[in-house]
Design a protein around this motif. Structure first.
Motif, PDB file in Angstrom:
ATOM      1  N   TYR A  82      47.900  45.303  44.075  1.00  0.00           N
ATOM      2  CA  TYR A  82      47.195  44.016  44.033  1.00  0.00           C
ATOM      3  C   TYR A  82      47.033  43.589  42.575  1.00  0.00           C
ATOM      4  CZ  TYR A  82      45.843  44.598  48.943  1.00  0.00           C
ATOM      5  OH  TYR A  82      45.845  44.740  50.299  1.00  0.00           O
ATOM      6  N   SER A  83      47.255  42.322  42.312  1.00  0.00           N
ATOM      7  CA  SER A  83      47.137  41.855  40.925  1.00  0.00           C
ATOM      8  C   SER A  83      46.816  40.368  40.893  1.00  0.00           C
ATOM      9  CB  SER A  83      48.423  42.126  40.134  1.00  0.00           C
ATOM     10  OG  SER A  83      49.502  41.384  40.668  1.00  0.00           O
ATOM     11  N   GLY A  84      46.314  39.933  39.757  1.00  0.00           N
ATOM     12  CA  GLY A  84      46.041  38.516  39.553  1.00  0.00           C
ATOM     13  C   GLY A  84      47.335  37.746  39.361  1.00  0.00           C
ATOM     14  N   ASN A  85      47.417  36.601  40.008  1.00  0.00           N
ATOM     15  CA  ASN A  85      48.636  35.786  39.926  1.00  0.00           C
ATOM     16  C   ASN A  85      48.551  34.871  38.701  1.00  0.00           C
ATOM     17  OD1 ASN A  85      50.931  34.319  40.343  1.00  0.00           O
ATOM     18  ND2 ASN A  85      50.495  33.773  42.460  1.00  0.00           N
ATOM     19  N   ASN A  86      48.876  35.426  37.551  1.00  0.00           N
ATOM     20  CA  ASN A  86      48.844  34.648  36.310  1.00  0.00           C
ATOM     21  C   ASN A  86      49.925  33.584  36.274  1.00  0.00           C
ATOM     22  OD1 ASN A  86      46.734  35.659  34.368  1.00  0.00           O
ATOM     23  ND2 ASN A  86      47.711  37.620  34.869  1.00  0.00           N
ATOM     24  N   ARG A 104      50.158  40.695  47.834  1.00  0.00           N
ATOM     25  CA  ARG A 104      49.465  41.508  46.817  1.00  0.00           C
ATOM     26  C   ARG A 104      49.152  40.688  45.561  1.00  0.00           C
ATOM     27  NH1 ARG A 104      49.543  44.331  50.935  1.00  0.00           N
ATOM     28  NH2 ARG A 104      50.143  46.524  51.004  1.00  0.00           N
ATOM     29  N   LEU A 105      49.010  39.390  45.736  1.00  0.00           N
ATOM     30  CA  LEU A 105      48.690  38.481  44.635  1.00  0.00           C
ATOM     31  C   LEU A 105      47.495  37.640  45.027  1.00  0.00           C
ATOM     32  CD1 LEU A 105      52.231  37.148  43.618  1.00  0.00           C
ATOM     33  CD2 LEU A 105      50.757  38.603  42.218  1.00  0.00           C
ATOM     34  N   GLY A 106      46.619  37.371  44.058  1.00  0.00           N
ATOM     35  CA  GLY A 106      45.473  36.545  44.366  1.00  0.00           C
ATOM     36  C   GLY A 106      44.823  35.978  43.126  1.00  0.00           C
ATOM     37  N   ASN A 107      43.734  35.269  43.367  1.00  0.00           N
ATOM     38  CA  ASN A 107      42.915  34.786  42.265  1.00  0.00           C
ATOM     39  C   ASN A 107      41.679  35.692  42.159  1.00  0.00           C
ATOM     40  OD1 ASN A 107      41.193  33.921  44.343  1.00  0.00           O
ATOM     41  ND2 ASN A 107      41.919  31.820  44.259  1.00  0.00           N
ATOM     42  N   PRO A 108      40.789  35.462  41.209  1.00  0.00           N
ATOM     43  CA  PRO A 108      39.668  36.392  41.037  1.00  0.00           C
ATOM     44  C   PRO A 108      38.826  36.598  42.290  1.00  0.00           C
ATOM     45  CG  PRO A 108      39.878  35.016  39.092  1.00  0.00           C
ATOM     46  CD  PRO A 108      40.849  34.477  40.096  1.00  0.00           C
ATOM     47  N   ILE A 109      38.531  35.525  43.008  1.00  0.00           N
ATOM     48  CA  ILE A 109      37.610  35.662  44.135  1.00  0.00           C
ATOM     49  C   ILE A 109      38.262  36.347  45.330  1.00  0.00           C
ATOM     50  CG2 ILE A 109      38.037  33.391  45.167  1.00  0.00           C
ATOM     51  CD1 ILE A 109      34.951  33.190  45.480  1.00  0.00           C
ATOM     52  N   SER A 110      39.534  36.083  45.581  1.00  0.00           N
ATOM     53  CA  SER A 110      40.189  36.731  46.722  1.00  0.00           C
ATOM     54  C   SER A 110      40.422  38.216  46.443  1.00  0.00           C
ATOM     55  CB  SER A 110      41.500  36.028  47.055  1.00  0.00           C
ATOM     56  OG  SER A 110      42.419  36.101  45.988  1.00  0.00           O
ATOM     57  N   LEU A 111      40.791  38.560  45.225  1.00  0.00           N
ATOM     58  CA  LEU A 111      40.945  39.976  44.878  1.00  0.00           C
ATOM     59  C   LEU A 111      39.606  40.693  44.919  1.00  0.00           C
ATOM     60  CD1 LEU A 111      43.498  39.590  41.958  1.00  0.00           C
ATOM     61  CD2 LEU A 111      43.963  40.514  44.234  1.00  0.00           C
ATOM     62  N   ALA A 112      38.538  39.992  44.531  1.00  0.00           N
ATOM     63  CA  ALA A 112      37.201  40.580  44.640  1.00  0.00           C
ATOM     64  C   ALA A 112      36.867  40.890  46.092  1.00  0.00           C
ATOM     65  CB  ALA A 112      36.166  39.635  44.040  1.00  0.00           C
ATOM     66  N   MET A 113      37.260  40.004  46.997  1.00  0.00           N
ATOM     67  CA  MET A 113      36.982  40.253  48.416  1.00  0.00           C
ATOM     68  C   MET A 113      37.674  41.517  48.897  1.00  0.00           C
ATOM     69  SD  MET A 113      36.860  36.727  50.541  1.00  0.00           S
ATOM     70  CE  MET A 113      35.731  35.399  50.145  1.00  0.00           C
ATOM     71  N   ASP A 149      36.226  43.252  36.500  1.00  0.00           N
ATOM     72  CA  ASP A 149      37.069  42.060  36.635  1.00  0.00           C
ATOM     73  C   ASP A 149      38.221  42.366  37.588  1.00  0.00           C
ATOM     74  OD1 ASP A 149      38.745  39.909  36.384  1.00  0.00           O
ATOM     75  OD2 ASP A 149      38.964  40.029  34.207  1.00  0.00           O
ATOM     76  N   PRO A 150      38.122  41.964  38.857  1.00  0.00           N
ATOM     77  CA  PRO A 150      39.194  42.283  39.806  1.00  0.00           C
ATOM     78  C   PRO A 150      40.511  41.590  39.493  1.00  0.00           C
ATOM     79  CG  PRO A 150      37.576  40.816  40.802  1.00  0.00           C
ATOM     80  CD  PRO A 150      37.015  41.237  39.483  1.00  0.00           C
ATOM     81  N   PHE A 151      40.474  40.477  38.759  1.00  0.00           N
ATOM     82  CA  PHE A 151      41.707  39.776  38.418  1.00  0.00           C
ATOM     83  C   PHE A 151      42.532  40.574  37.411  1.00  0.00           C
ATOM     84  CE2 PHE A 151      44.218  36.320  36.400  1.00  0.00           C
ATOM     85  CZ  PHE A 151      44.788  35.780  37.550  1.00  0.00           C
ATOM     86  N   ASN A 152      41.877  41.456  36.705  1.00  0.00           N
ATOM     87  CA  ASN A 152      42.558  42.287  35.708  1.00  0.00           C
ATOM     88  C   ASN A 152      42.393  43.762  36.039  1.00  0.00           C
ATOM     89  OD1 ASN A 152      43.642  40.376  33.546  1.00  0.00           O
ATOM     90  ND2 ASN A 152      41.529  39.664  33.742  1.00  0.00           N
ATOM     91  N   GLY A 153      42.744  44.112  37.265  1.00  0.00           N
ATOM     92  CA  GLY A 153      42.801  45.507  37.669  1.00  0.00           C
ATOM     93  C   GLY A 153      41.474  46.200  37.805  1.00  0.00           C
ATOM     94  N   GLY A 154      40.384  45.440  37.941  1.00  0.00           N
ATOM     95  CA  GLY A 154      39.069  46.053  38.055  1.00  0.00           C
ATOM     96  C   GLY A 154      38.533  46.573  36.742  1.00  0.00           C
ATOM     97  N   ARG A 155      39.005  46.031  35.628  1.00  0.00           N
ATOM     98  CA  ARG A 155      38.593  46.518  34.305  1.00  0.00           C
ATOM     99  C   ARG A 155      37.100  46.301  34.083  1.00  0.00           C
ATOM    100  NH1 ARG A 155      38.172  44.391  29.140  1.00  0.00           N
ATOM    101  NH2 ARG A 155      38.879  42.312  29.753  1.00  0.00           N
ATOM    102  N   PRO A 156      36.385  47.348  33.629  1.00  0.00           N
ATOM    103  CA  PRO A 156      34.963  47.177  33.315  1.00  0.00           C
ATOM    104  C   PRO A 156      34.774  46.262  32.111  1.00  0.00           C
ATOM    105  CG  PRO A 156      35.527  49.512  33.581  1.00  0.00           C
ATOM    106  CD  PRO A 156      36.822  48.748  33.507  1.00  0.00           C
ATOM    107  N   LEU A 157      33.685  45.502  32.130  1.00  0.00           N
ATOM    108  CA  LEU A 157      33.377  44.552  31.068  1.00  0.00           C
ATOM    109  C   LEU A 157      32.035  44.896  30.437  1.00  0.00           C
ATOM    110  CD1 LEU A 157      34.323  41.264  32.974  1.00  0.00           C
ATOM    111  CD2 LEU A 157      35.775  42.576  31.410  1.00  0.00           C
ATOM    112  N   GLY A 158      32.005  44.912  29.110  1.00  0.00           N
ATOM    113  CA  GLY A 158      30.773  45.179  28.383  1.00  0.00           C
ATOM    114  C   GLY A 158      29.964  43.910  28.162  1.00  0.00           C
ATOM    115  N   VAL A 159      28.746  44.094  27.673  1.00  0.00           N
ATOM    116  CA  VAL A 159      27.822  42.975  27.497  1.00  0.00           C
ATOM    117  C   VAL A 159      28.373  41.940  26.526  1.00  0.00           C
ATOM    118  CG1 VAL A 159      25.542  42.326  26.621  1.00  0.00           C
ATOM    119  CG2 VAL A 159      25.782  44.327  28.090  1.00  0.00           C
ATOM    120  N   ASP A 160      28.965  42.383  25.431  1.00  0.00           N
ATOM    121  CA  ASP A 160      29.466  41.423  24.438  1.00  0.00           C
ATOM    122  C   ASP A 160      30.570  40.552  25.022  1.00  0.00           C
ATOM    123  OD1 ASP A 160      27.681  42.373  22.578  1.00  0.00           O
ATOM    124  OD2 ASP A 160      29.140  43.665  21.560  1.00  0.00           O
TER     125      ASP A 160
END
Length: 282
Positions: A82-86, A104-113, A149-160
């Motif tokens: 599954y990946s974001g359809n850039n 196996r392609l989606g936007n942020p909200i569908s991949l989040a689902m 961020d599910p659009f980018n492989g579930g990458r964790p995001l920091g506060v900054d």
């Protein structure tokens, strides 16, 4: 799992359901069935369950929730693919869950689902975040929440990074801690589904596919009948379709709901051009 069943709700009952009673996956598939009437919801329930079953032994053997979600993300985004359809971000298929499962392609909200549904089947209370500009997910952890961020492989995001992402969508003003915490509140199912439909409205309006745009706005109103922006959007789509009675009724209703809206003057001008008479009841 061969007898997997899933019942889709009826559009006319959704507005009466409390947010916590509104089913996320079945309603998302109901949205997709508008465009794909032969859609088999049980097939996608089975697919999700297969993802969860594949992961169950590994996830159950892993102690900490951050490690559990890392295993889920690795399987979904690295192994299954599954990946974001850039390349075609605004392809409407990115918003229809059946197409997301198939391609196996989606936007942020569908991949989040997809991520949320698999995680919840494995006992993780993953939640969506209606983050400005880009939908995210969150998982409670001992010392706070893990934002991904599910659009980018579930990458964790920091506060900054979160603050910077929010800043670019909030007029250049970086949110302070209290505002950022509010932005990161979990999104109810109704809000998630309405955001998906508004995405579809935007895509179809840009493509000038006004029948589908009108349908998308109408479906928002099935979820939340008092959404003024959806009343306006449906009216504008009706106008393009030359459904003048419907356009007149919706635009007049919008002005009644939001008389001081920033676009009220332009909507009044459109009503005048339509003849300006009050809509008849029918």
């Amino acid at each position: 799992m061969s007898d997997t069943r899933i019942t889709l709700p009826h559009w006319d009952e959704l507005a009466t359901l409390a947010d916590d009673a509104l089913p996320l996956l079945p309603t998302a598939l109901l949205i997709a069935r508008d465009e794909y009437p032969e859609l088999d919801p049980a097939a996608y329930e089975r697919l999700l369950q297969a993802h969860a079953d594949h992961l169950r032994v590994e996830v159950d053997a892993t102690g900490e929730w951050p490690l559990k979600i890392a295993a889920i993300n690795h399987h979904l985004f690295n192994e299954v693919g599954y990946s974001g359809n850039n390349d075609e971000y605004y392809d409407p298929r990115n918003s229809y869950l059946n197409e997301v499962f198939e391609r196996r392609l989606g936007n942020p909200i569908s991949l989040a689902m997809v991520q949320i549904e698999v995680a919840r089947r494995l006992g993780l209370p993953l939640e969506g975040i209606s983050f400005p500009g880009h939908f995210l997910v969150r998982l409670p952890v001992d010392d706070g929440v893990l934002i991904m961020d599910p659009f980018n492989g579930g990458r964790p995001l920091g506060v900054d990074e979160l603050r910077e992402r929010a800043r670019t969508n909030l007029g250049g003003q970086a949110p302070d801690d209290s505002v950022l915490a509010q932005i990161l509140d979990p999104a109810p199912h109704r809000a998630i589904l309405m955001r998906m439909l508004r995405n579809l409205y935007g895509v179809y309006a840009e493509r000038r596919e006004w029948d589908r745009a009108a349908r998308s706005a109408d479906r928002v109103l099935k979820l939340a009948p008092e959404q003024a922006d959806a009343v306006r959007d449906r009216g504008l789509a009706y106008l393009q379709l030359e459904h003048l009675a419907g356009a007149r009724a919706d635009l007049a209703r919008y002005l009644k709901m939001e008389p001081e809206a920033s676009d009220a003057a332009s909507i009044r001008d459109r009503l005048v051009a339509l003849g300006g008479e009050r809509p008849k009841l029918h």
